[in-house]
Design a protein around this motif. Structure first.
Motif, PDB file in Angstrom:
ATOM      1  N   GLU A 107      13.349 -29.902  40.247  1.00  0.00           N
ATOM      2  CA  GLU A 107      12.830 -29.873  38.879  1.00  0.00           C
ATOM      3  C   GLU A 107      12.983 -31.225  38.200  1.00  0.00           C
ATOM      4  OE1 GLU A 107      11.089 -27.649  37.298  1.00  0.00           O
ATOM      5  OE2 GLU A 107      11.099 -26.354  39.070  1.00  0.00           O
ATOM      6  N   GLU A 108      14.179 -31.826  38.335  1.00  0.00           N
ATOM      7  CA  GLU A 108      14.399 -33.144  37.742  1.00  0.00           C
ATOM      8  C   GLU A 108      13.516 -34.192  38.401  1.00  0.00           C
ATOM      9  OE1 GLU A 108      16.233 -34.158  35.185  1.00  0.00           O
ATOM     10  OE2 GLU A 108      16.712 -32.082  34.712  1.00  0.00           O
ATOM     11  N   ALA A 109      13.337 -34.077  39.725  1.00  0.00           N
ATOM     12  CA  ALA A 109      12.481 -35.025  40.438  1.00  0.00           C
ATOM     13  C   ALA A 109      11.034 -34.914  39.965  1.00  0.00           C
ATOM     14  CB  ALA A 109      12.569 -34.793  41.955  1.00  0.00           C
ATOM     15  N   LEU A 110      10.551 -33.676  39.787  1.00  0.00           N
ATOM     16  CA  LEU A 110       9.182 -33.472  39.308  1.00  0.00           C
ATOM     17  C   LEU A 110       9.006 -34.029  37.898  1.00  0.00           C
ATOM     18  CD1 LEU A 110       8.410 -29.875  40.621  1.00  0.00           C
ATOM     19  CD2 LEU A 110       7.379 -32.010  41.382  1.00  0.00           C
ATOM     20  N   ARG A 111      10.038 -33.882  37.062  1.00  0.00           N
ATOM     21  CA  ARG A 111       9.955 -34.423  35.704  1.00  0.00           C
ATOM     22  C   ARG A 111       9.851 -35.950  35.750  1.00  0.00           C
ATOM     23  NH1 ARG A 111      14.078 -32.100  33.959  1.00  0.00           N
ATOM     24  NH2 ARG A 111      13.073 -30.301  33.006  1.00  0.00           N
ATOM     25  N   GLU A 112      10.614 -36.545  36.667  1.00  0.00           N
ATOM     26  CA  GLU A 112      10.549 -38.000  36.824  1.00  0.00           C
ATOM     27  C   GLU A 112       9.169 -38.435  37.314  1.00  0.00           C
ATOM     28  OE1 GLU A 112      12.240 -41.831  36.596  1.00  0.00           O
ATOM     29  OE2 GLU A 112      13.011 -39.882  35.917  1.00  0.00           O
ATOM     30  N   ILE A 113       8.573 -37.659  38.227  1.00  0.00           N
ATOM     31  CA  ILE A 113       7.244 -37.963  38.747  1.00  0.00           C
ATOM     32  C   ILE A 113       6.197 -37.859  37.645  1.00  0.00           C
ATOM     33  CG2 ILE A 113       5.426 -37.157  40.320  1.00  0.00           C
ATOM     34  CD1 ILE A 113       7.653 -36.414  42.290  1.00  0.00           C
ATOM     35  N   ARG A 114       6.341 -36.863  36.770  1.00  0.00           N
ATOM     36  CA  ARG A 114       5.403 -36.725  35.643  1.00  0.00           C
ATOM     37  C   ARG A 114       5.496 -37.936  34.711  1.00  0.00           C
ATOM     38  NH1 ARG A 114       6.585 -31.060  36.194  1.00  0.00           N
ATOM     39  NH2 ARG A 114       8.408 -31.246  34.842  1.00  0.00           N
ATOM     40  N   ARG A 119      11.344 -46.884  39.289  1.00  0.00           N
ATOM     41  CA  ARG A 119      11.461 -45.439  39.047  1.00  0.00           C
ATOM     42  C   ARG A 119      11.125 -44.634  40.305  1.00  0.00           C
ATOM     43  NH1 ARG A 119      10.760 -44.348  33.400  1.00  0.00           N
ATOM     44  NH2 ARG A 119      10.648 -42.115  33.849  1.00  0.00           N
ATOM     45  N   SER A 120      10.158 -45.118  41.077  1.00  0.00           N
ATOM     46  CA  SER A 120       9.797 -44.404  42.307  1.00  0.00           C
ATOM     47  C   SER A 120      10.946 -44.399  43.309  1.00  0.00           C
ATOM     48  CB  SER A 120       8.558 -45.041  42.935  1.00  0.00           C
ATOM     49  OG  SER A 120       8.837 -46.366  43.375  1.00  0.00           O
ATOM     50  N   GLU A 121      11.761 -45.474  43.301  1.00  0.00           N
ATOM     51  CA  GLU A 121      12.912 -45.524  44.200  1.00  0.00           C
ATOM     52  C   GLU A 121      14.017 -44.573  43.745  1.00  0.00           C
ATOM     53  OE1 GLU A 121      12.289 -50.234  45.425  1.00  0.00           O
ATOM     54  OE2 GLU A 121      13.938 -49.621  44.122  1.00  0.00           O
ATOM     55  N   ILE A 122      14.020 -44.266  42.466  1.00  0.00           N
ATOM     56  CA  ILE A 122      15.063 -43.388  41.924  1.00  0.00           C
ATOM     57  C   ILE A 122      14.721 -41.907  42.142  1.00  0.00           C
ATOM     58  CG2 ILE A 122      16.236 -42.722  39.781  1.00  0.00           C
ATOM     59  CD1 ILE A 122      15.857 -45.561  38.807  1.00  0.00           C
ATOM     60  N   VAL A 123      13.409 -41.599  42.332  1.00  0.00           N
ATOM     61  CA  VAL A 123      12.986 -40.199  42.461  1.00  0.00           C
ATOM     62  C   VAL A 123      13.747 -39.484  43.580  1.00  0.00           C
ATOM     63  CG1 VAL A 123      11.067 -38.687  43.093  1.00  0.00           C
ATOM     64  CG2 VAL A 123      10.711 -40.524  41.456  1.00  0.00           C
ATOM     65  N   GLU A 124      13.821 -40.142  44.745  1.00  0.00           N
ATOM     66  CA  GLU A 124      14.493 -39.515  45.894  1.00  0.00           C
ATOM     67  C   GLU A 124      15.960 -39.252  45.584  1.00  0.00           C
ATOM     68  OE1 GLU A 124      15.291 -40.300  50.673  1.00  0.00           O
ATOM     69  OE2 GLU A 124      14.139 -41.731  49.478  1.00  0.00           O
ATOM     70  N   ARG A 125      16.601 -40.194  44.882  1.00  0.00           N
ATOM     71  CA  ARG A 125      18.011 -40.004  44.534  1.00  0.00           C
ATOM     72  C   ARG A 125      18.181 -38.838  43.554  1.00  0.00           C
ATOM     73  NH1 ARG A 125      20.702 -45.215  42.251  1.00  0.00           N
ATOM     74  NH2 ARG A 125      19.884 -45.917  44.265  1.00  0.00           N
ATOM     75  N   MET A 143       3.278 -43.465  33.027  1.00  0.00           N
ATOM     76  CA  MET A 143       3.391 -44.921  33.080  1.00  0.00           C
ATOM     77  C   MET A 143       2.216 -45.547  33.819  1.00  0.00           C
ATOM     78  SD  MET A 143       7.455 -45.491  33.798  1.00  0.00           S
ATOM     79  CE  MET A 143       7.282 -47.257  33.789  1.00  0.00           C
ATOM     80  N   VAL A 144       1.774 -44.897  34.917  1.00  0.00           N
ATOM     81  CA  VAL A 144       0.635 -45.418  35.684  1.00  0.00           C
ATOM     82  C   VAL A 144      -0.626 -45.399  34.833  1.00  0.00           C
ATOM     83  CG1 VAL A 144      -0.877 -44.996  37.664  1.00  0.00           C
ATOM     84  CG2 VAL A 144       1.579 -44.838  37.941  1.00  0.00           C
ATOM     85  N   LYS A 145      -0.845 -44.303  34.091  1.00  0.00           N
ATOM     86  CA  LYS A 145      -2.021 -44.204  33.225  1.00  0.00           C
ATOM     87  C   LYS A 145      -1.996 -45.290  32.144  1.00  0.00           C
ATOM     88  CE  LYS A 145      -3.029 -39.248  33.734  1.00  0.00           C
ATOM     89  NZ  LYS A 145      -3.092 -37.949  33.041  1.00  0.00           N
TER      90      LYS A 145
END
Length: 376
Positions: free
Chosen positions: A212-219, A198-204, A224-226
Protein backbone atom coordinates in the motif's frame (compact mmCIF):
# COMPACT_ATOMS: atom_id res chain seq x y z
CA UNK A 1 51.70 45.91 -43.91
CA UNK A 2 49.13 48.71 -43.84
CA UNK A 3 47.61 50.08 -40.61
CA UNK A 4 44.27 48.53 -41.56
CA UNK A 5 45.83 45.09 -42.03
CA UNK A 6 47.70 45.41 -38.74
CA UNK A 7 44.48 46.36 -36.97
CA UNK A 8 42.63 43.43 -38.53
CA UNK A 9 45.44 41.10 -37.47
CA UNK A 10 45.30 42.39 -33.90
CA UNK A 11 41.51 42.01 -33.81
CA UNK A 12 41.75 38.47 -35.22
CA UNK A 13 44.28 37.44 -32.57
CA UNK A 14 42.18 39.07 -29.87
CA UNK A 15 39.07 37.24 -31.06
CA UNK A 16 40.96 33.91 -31.06
CA UNK A 17 42.26 34.55 -27.54
CA UNK A 18 38.86 35.60 -26.23
CA UNK A 19 37.21 32.62 -27.93
CA UNK A 20 39.71 30.17 -26.42
CA UNK A 21 39.30 31.74 -22.98
CA UNK A 22 35.52 31.54 -23.29
CA UNK A 23 35.73 27.83 -24.13
CA UNK A 24 38.00 27.18 -21.14
CA UNK A 25 35.61 29.01 -18.82
CA UNK A 26 32.72 27.01 -20.27
CA UNK A 27 34.62 23.75 -19.66
CA UNK A 28 35.32 24.76 -16.07
CA UNK A 29 31.64 25.53 -15.55
CA UNK A 30 30.54 22.24 -17.13
CA UNK A 31 33.05 20.24 -15.08
CA UNK A 32 31.90 21.97 -11.88
CA UNK A 33 28.24 21.43 -12.80
CA UNK A 34 28.82 17.70 -13.43
CA UNK A 35 30.72 17.33 -10.17
CA UNK A 36 27.94 19.22 -8.37
CA UNK A 37 25.31 16.81 -9.69
CA UNK A 38 27.40 13.75 -8.73
CA UNK A 39 27.96 15.11 -5.22
CA UNK A 40 24.24 15.85 -4.86
CA UNK A 41 23.50 12.18 -5.57
CA UNK A 42 26.21 11.04 -3.16
CA UNK A 43 24.89 13.39 -0.47
CA UNK A 44 21.44 11.79 -0.71
CA UNK A 45 22.99 8.32 -0.37
CA UNK A 46 25.17 9.37 2.57
CA UNK A 47 22.21 10.90 4.39
CA UNK A 48 20.24 7.68 3.90
CA UNK A 49 23.17 5.61 5.18
CA UNK A 50 23.57 7.87 8.23
CA UNK A 51 19.90 7.35 9.05
CA UNK A 52 20.25 3.58 8.69
CA UNK A 53 23.38 3.52 10.87
CA UNK A 54 21.65 5.56 13.58
CA UNK A 55 18.79 3.02 13.61
CA UNK A 56 21.22 0.07 13.77
CA UNK A 57 23.27 1.75 16.48
CA UNK A 58 20.16 2.45 18.55
CA UNK A 59 19.06 -1.20 18.28
CA UNK A 60 22.56 -2.44 19.12
CA UNK A 61 22.71 -0.05 22.09
CA UNK A 62 19.50 -1.60 23.47
CA UNK A 63 20.99 -5.11 23.11
CA UNK A 64 24.27 -3.91 24.68
CA UNK A 65 22.43 -2.51 27.71
CA UNK A 66 20.52 -5.76 28.17
CA UNK A 67 23.77 -7.76 27.84
CA UNK A 68 25.48 -5.55 30.46
CA UNK A 69 22.54 -5.97 32.80
CA UNK A 70 22.79 -9.72 32.32
CA UNK A 71 26.54 -9.60 33.02
CA UNK A 72 26.01 -7.59 36.23
CA UNK A 73 23.41 -10.09 37.37
CA UNK A 74 25.74 -13.03 36.68
CA UNK A 75 28.66 -11.29 38.43
CA UNK A 76 26.62 -10.63 41.57
CA UNK A 77 25.31 -14.20 41.73
CA UNK A 78 28.40 -15.95 40.42
CA UNK A 79 27.79 -19.20 42.34
CA UNK A 80 24.30 -19.64 40.87
CA UNK A 81 25.50 -19.86 37.23
CA UNK A 82 27.66 -22.34 35.40
CA UNK A 83 30.98 -21.40 33.90
CA UNK A 84 29.44 -21.63 30.41
CA UNK A 85 26.66 -19.19 31.38
CA UNK A 86 29.20 -16.75 32.84
CA UNK A 87 31.39 -16.98 29.74
CA UNK A 88 28.41 -16.50 27.41
CA UNK A 89 27.19 -13.44 29.35
CA UNK A 90 30.65 -11.87 29.20
CA UNK A 91 31.12 -12.61 25.46
CA UNK A 92 27.70 -11.23 24.51
CA UNK A 93 28.27 -8.03 26.49
CA UNK A 94 31.70 -7.61 24.91
CA UNK A 95 30.44 -8.42 21.38
CA UNK A 96 27.61 -5.88 21.54
CA UNK A 97 30.00 -3.27 22.92
CA UNK A 98 32.42 -3.85 20.02
CA UNK A 99 29.58 -3.72 17.45
CA UNK A 100 28.31 -0.48 18.96
CA UNK A 101 31.79 1.08 18.83
CA UNK A 102 32.19 0.07 15.17
CA UNK A 103 28.77 1.50 14.27
CA UNK A 104 29.51 4.76 16.08
CA UNK A 105 32.82 5.05 14.21
CA UNK A 106 31.10 4.38 10.84
CA UNK A 107 28.44 6.95 11.70
CA UNK A 108 31.13 9.53 12.54
CA UNK A 109 32.94 8.85 9.25
CA UNK A 110 29.70 9.24 7.27
CA UNK A 111 28.80 12.44 9.10
CA UNK A 112 32.26 13.83 8.31
CA UNK A 113 31.81 12.84 4.66
CA UNK A 114 28.37 14.48 4.61
CA UNK A 115 29.80 17.73 6.02
CA UNK A 116 32.66 17.63 3.50
CA UNK A 117 30.21 17.16 0.60
CA UNK A 118 28.01 20.02 1.79
CA UNK A 119 31.02 22.35 2.00
CA UNK A 120 32.20 21.23 -1.44
CA UNK A 121 28.72 21.85 -2.89
CA UNK A 122 28.77 25.43 -1.62
CA UNK A 123 32.19 25.98 -3.22
CA UNK A 124 31.06 24.42 -6.51
CA UNK A 125 27.89 26.50 -6.56
CA UNK A 126 29.97 29.66 -6.23
CA UNK A 127 32.32 28.42 -8.99
CA UNK A 128 29.38 27.66 -11.32
CA UNK A 129 27.83 31.09 -10.77
CA UNK A 130 31.18 32.82 -11.34
CA UNK A 131 31.86 30.79 -14.50
CA UNK A 132 28.40 31.63 -15.87
CA UNK A 133 28.97 35.32 -15.23
CA UNK A 134 32.44 35.23 -16.81
CA UNK A 135 31.19 33.16 -19.75
CA UNK A 136 28.42 35.68 -20.43
CA UNK A 137 30.86 38.58 -20.24
CA UNK A 138 33.35 36.83 -22.52
CA UNK A 139 30.57 35.98 -25.00
CA UNK A 140 29.51 39.63 -25.09
CA UNK A 141 33.10 40.67 -25.83
CA UNK A 142 33.59 37.89 -28.39
CA UNK A 143 30.38 38.58 -30.29
CA UNK A 144 30.96 42.30 -30.21
CA UNK A 145 34.45 41.88 -31.67
CA UNK A 146 33.37 39.28 -34.25
CA UNK A 147 30.04 40.87 -35.20
CA UNK A 148 29.42 43.48 -37.82
CA UNK A 149 27.46 46.35 -36.32
CA UNK A 150 27.35 48.26 -39.62
CA UNK A 151 24.01 46.59 -40.49
CA UNK A 152 22.37 48.75 -37.83
CA UNK A 153 23.81 51.98 -39.23
CA UNK A 154 20.57 53.02 -40.92
CA UNK A 155 18.63 52.54 -37.70
CA UNK A 156 21.04 53.88 -35.12
CA UNK A 157 22.28 57.35 -35.98
CA UNK A 158 25.48 57.72 -33.98
CA UNK A 159 28.26 55.41 -32.82
CA UNK A 160 27.20 55.38 -29.18
CA UNK A 161 23.67 54.20 -29.98
CA UNK A 162 25.09 51.63 -32.40
CA UNK A 163 27.33 50.18 -29.70
CA UNK A 164 24.55 50.10 -27.11
CA UNK A 165 22.12 48.43 -29.48
CA UNK A 166 24.61 45.78 -30.59
CA UNK A 167 25.63 44.98 -27.01
CA UNK A 168 22.02 44.78 -25.86
CA UNK A 169 21.19 42.27 -28.59
CA UNK A 170 24.17 40.11 -27.62
CA UNK A 171 23.35 40.40 -23.90
CA UNK A 172 19.73 39.49 -24.57
CA UNK A 173 20.81 36.39 -26.49
CA UNK A 174 23.18 35.30 -23.72
CA UNK A 175 20.58 36.02 -21.00
CA UNK A 176 18.03 33.95 -22.92
CA UNK A 177 20.47 31.03 -23.22
CA UNK A 178 21.28 31.27 -19.52
CA UNK A 179 17.59 31.52 -18.60
CA UNK A 180 16.74 28.48 -20.69
CA UNK A 181 19.65 26.51 -19.21
CA UNK A 182 18.60 27.36 -15.66
CA UNK A 183 14.94 26.71 -16.43
CA UNK A 184 15.74 23.22 -17.70
CA UNK A 185 18.14 22.53 -14.81
CA UNK A 186 15.79 23.82 -12.10
CA UNK A 187 12.65 22.37 -13.74
CA UNK A 188 12.67 19.13 -15.74
CA UNK A 189 16.24 18.11 -14.84
CA UNK A 190 15.60 18.53 -11.11
CA UNK A 191 12.27 16.72 -11.38
CA UNK A 192 13.89 13.83 -13.24
CA UNK A 193 16.58 13.57 -10.56
CA UNK A 194 13.89 13.45 -7.87
CA UNK A 195 11.93 10.86 -9.84
CA UNK A 196 15.05 8.70 -10.14
CA UNK A 197 15.67 8.97 -6.40
CA UNK A 198 12.06 8.26 -5.51
CA UNK A 199 11.97 5.25 -7.83
CA UNK A 200 14.95 3.78 -5.96
CA UNK A 201 13.11 4.22 -2.68
CA UNK A 202 9.93 2.42 -3.87
CA UNK A 203 11.48 -1.05 -3.48
CA UNK A 204 12.70 -0.19 0.02
CA UNK A 205 9.28 1.09 1.03
CA UNK A 206 7.69 -2.08 -0.38
CA UNK A 207 10.01 -4.27 1.70
CA UNK A 208 9.65 -2.22 4.88
CA UNK A 209 6.06 -0.95 4.81
CA UNK A 210 4.19 -3.13 2.31
CA UNK A 211 2.40 -2.80 -1.01
CA UNK A 212 0.00 0.00 0.00
CA UNK A 213 2.78 2.43 0.91
CA UNK A 214 4.69 1.46 -2.24
CA UNK A 215 1.61 2.10 -4.41
CA UNK A 216 1.13 5.49 -2.76
CA UNK A 217 4.74 6.35 -3.57
CA UNK A 218 4.21 5.23 -7.19
CA UNK A 219 1.12 7.45 -7.47
CA UNK A 220 3.21 10.41 -6.24
CA UNK A 221 5.83 9.49 -8.86
CA UNK A 222 3.16 9.58 -11.58
CA UNK A 223 2.15 13.11 -10.50
CA UNK A 224 5.80 14.22 -10.64
CA UNK A 225 6.22 12.73 -14.14
CA UNK A 226 3.10 14.56 -15.38
CA UNK A 227 4.35 17.84 -13.89
CA UNK A 228 7.77 17.34 -15.49
CA UNK A 229 6.21 16.59 -18.88
CA UNK A 230 4.04 19.71 -18.65
CA UNK A 231 7.09 21.82 -17.79
CA UNK A 232 9.06 20.44 -20.76
CA UNK A 233 6.14 21.15 -23.10
CA UNK A 234 5.86 24.71 -21.76
CA UNK A 235 9.57 25.37 -22.37
CA UNK A 236 9.35 23.94 -25.91
CA UNK A 237 6.20 25.98 -26.62
CA UNK A 238 7.92 29.19 -25.47
CA UNK A 239 10.85 28.47 -27.81
CA UNK A 240 8.65 27.80 -30.82
CA UNK A 241 4.98 26.72 -30.75
CA UNK A 242 4.74 23.57 -32.88
CA UNK A 243 1.11 24.45 -33.61
CA UNK A 244 2.44 27.34 -35.72
CA UNK A 245 3.72 24.88 -38.33
CA UNK A 246 0.65 22.65 -38.19
CA UNK A 247 -2.29 25.05 -37.71
CA UNK A 248 -1.03 28.47 -38.77
CA UNK A 249 -0.90 31.91 -37.16
CA UNK A 250 -4.50 32.59 -36.08
CA UNK A 251 -5.23 29.26 -34.28
CA UNK A 252 -1.81 29.37 -32.61
CA UNK A 253 -2.34 32.93 -31.40
CA UNK A 254 -5.77 31.99 -30.08
CA UNK A 255 -4.31 29.06 -28.14
CA UNK A 256 -1.33 31.05 -26.87
CA UNK A 257 -3.44 33.99 -25.65
CA UNK A 258 -5.84 31.64 -23.90
CA UNK A 259 -2.95 29.99 -22.05
CA UNK A 260 -1.42 33.42 -21.35
CA UNK A 261 -4.71 34.60 -19.80
CA UNK A 262 -4.94 31.49 -17.60
CA UNK A 263 -1.38 31.95 -16.29
CA UNK A 264 -1.46 35.73 -15.76
CA UNK A 265 -5.14 36.07 -14.72
CA UNK A 266 -5.43 38.95 -17.21
CA UNK A 267 -8.58 39.09 -19.33
CA UNK A 268 -7.57 38.74 -22.99
CA UNK A 269 -9.99 39.39 -25.89
CA UNK A 270 -8.82 38.02 -29.24
CA UNK A 271 -10.57 38.63 -32.58
CA UNK A 272 -9.69 37.62 -36.11
CA UNK A 273 -11.36 40.11 -38.45
CA UNK A 274 -9.98 39.00 -41.78
CA UNK A 275 -9.89 35.63 -43.46
CA UNK A 276 -7.90 32.82 -41.93
CA UNK A 277 -5.09 31.89 -44.28
CA UNK A 278 -1.57 30.50 -44.15
CA UNK A 279 1.37 32.88 -44.58
CA UNK A 280 5.04 32.22 -45.16
CA UNK A 281 6.79 30.50 -42.28
CA UNK A 282 9.06 33.49 -41.64
CA UNK A 283 6.14 35.92 -41.54
CA UNK A 284 3.99 33.74 -39.27
CA UNK A 285 6.84 33.38 -36.77
CA UNK A 286 7.60 37.13 -36.87
CA UNK A 287 3.95 38.16 -36.33
CA UNK A 288 3.52 35.62 -33.54
CA UNK A 289 6.64 36.94 -31.77
CA UNK A 290 5.41 40.54 -32.11
CA UNK A 291 2.13 39.70 -30.38
CA UNK A 292 3.95 37.59 -27.79
CA UNK A 293 6.41 40.40 -27.02
CA UNK A 294 3.58 42.96 -26.78
CA UNK A 295 1.39 41.05 -24.33
CA UNK A 296 4.37 39.94 -22.23
CA UNK A 297 5.65 43.51 -21.99
CA UNK A 298 2.18 44.65 -20.93
CA UNK A 299 1.95 41.94 -18.28
CA UNK A 300 5.48 42.59 -16.99
CA UNK A 301 5.51 46.40 -16.90
CA UNK A 302 1.96 47.81 -17.13
CA UNK A 303 -0.10 45.63 -14.74
CA UNK A 304 -3.24 45.67 -16.95
CA UNK A 305 -6.59 44.06 -16.17
CA UNK A 306 -7.51 43.57 -19.84
CA UNK A 307 -5.68 43.19 -23.15
CA UNK A 308 -7.33 43.30 -26.56
CA UNK A 309 -5.70 41.69 -29.61
CA UNK A 310 -7.13 41.97 -33.13
CA UNK A 311 -5.68 40.63 -36.36
CA UNK A 312 -6.76 41.18 -39.94
CA UNK A 313 -5.15 39.38 -42.87
CA UNK A 314 -6.13 40.65 -46.30
CA UNK A 315 -4.73 39.87 -49.72
CA UNK A 316 -1.93 42.42 -49.42
CA UNK A 317 -1.36 43.15 -45.72
CA UNK A 318 -1.47 41.69 -42.23
CA UNK A 319 -2.59 44.17 -39.57
CA UNK A 320 -2.32 43.60 -35.82
CA UNK A 321 -3.82 45.78 -33.10
CA UNK A 322 -2.87 45.31 -29.42
CA UNK A 323 -4.38 47.47 -26.68
CA UNK A 324 -4.12 47.26 -22.87
CA UNK A 325 -5.57 49.29 -20.00
CA UNK A 326 -2.35 49.25 -17.96
CA UNK A 327 -0.26 52.01 -16.42
CA UNK A 328 1.16 53.22 -19.74
CA UNK A 329 4.48 55.05 -20.14
CA UNK A 330 6.05 58.20 -21.51
CA UNK A 331 7.26 57.52 -25.07
CA UNK A 332 9.84 60.33 -24.80
CA UNK A 333 11.37 58.90 -21.65
CA UNK A 334 14.25 56.53 -22.25
CA UNK A 335 14.34 53.72 -19.71
CA UNK A 336 15.64 50.18 -19.21
CA UNK A 337 12.63 48.39 -20.67
CA UNK A 338 12.73 50.34 -23.93
CA UNK A 339 14.98 47.72 -25.57
CA UNK A 340 11.91 45.51 -26.07
CA UNK A 341 10.29 48.27 -28.15
CA UNK A 342 13.51 48.78 -30.14
CA UNK A 343 13.59 45.04 -30.89
CA UNK A 344 9.96 45.10 -32.06
CA UNK A 345 10.62 48.09 -34.32
CA UNK A 346 13.64 46.35 -35.80
CA UNK A 347 11.62 43.19 -36.47
CA UNK A 348 8.88 45.19 -38.22
CA UNK A 349 11.46 47.12 -40.28
CA UNK A 350 12.97 43.83 -41.47
CA UNK A 351 9.50 42.87 -42.69
CA UNK A 352 9.24 46.25 -44.50
CA UNK A 353 6.21 47.11 -42.38
CA UNK A 354 5.28 49.89 -39.99
CA UNK A 355 4.61 50.05 -36.27
CA UNK A 356 2.92 52.80 -34.28
CA UNK A 357 2.91 52.92 -30.50
CA UNK A 358 0.82 55.33 -28.46
CA UNK A 359 0.66 55.37 -24.68
CA UNK A 360 -0.74 57.51 -21.88
CA UNK A 361 0.15 57.27 -18.21
CA UNK A 362 -2.57 55.51 -16.16
CA UNK A 363 -4.62 55.00 -19.34
CA UNK A 364 -2.89 52.29 -21.33
CA UNK A 365 -0.90 51.47 -24.45
CA UNK A 366 -1.94 50.82 -28.04
CA UNK A 367 0.28 49.14 -30.64
CA UNK A 368 -0.57 49.11 -34.35
CA UNK A 369 1.45 46.88 -36.70
CA UNK A 370 1.01 46.63 -40.46
CA UNK A 371 3.11 44.28 -42.57
CA UNK A 372 2.89 43.69 -46.34
CA UNK A 373 2.36 40.14 -47.59
CA UNK A 374 5.27 39.80 -49.98
CA UNK A 375 5.10 36.76 -52.22
CA UNK A 376 8.23 35.38 -53.86
Amino acid sequence: MSEKQMLEQIITKTIDTVGASREEIFKIGEHSRNEYQELEKELVEVRLKVGELIDRADRTDVHAKLARSRLVEVSKNFNKFTNEEVRTAYEQANEYQVQLAILRQEEKQLRDRRDTIERRLLTLKDTIERSETLSTQMSVVYNFLAGDLRQFGEIVEDAKEKQEFGLKIIEAQEDERKRLSREIHDGPAQMMANILLRSEIVERIYNEKGIEEALREIRDLRIMVKASLAEVRRIIYDLRPMALDDLGLVPTLSKYLKTFAEHTKIKVRFRNIGKEQRLSQQLEVALFRLVQESVQNASKHANPTEIEVKIEISEKRAVIFIKDDGSGFDLNEKKEGSFGIIGMKERVNMLKGEIKISSKLNVGTTIFISVPLITE
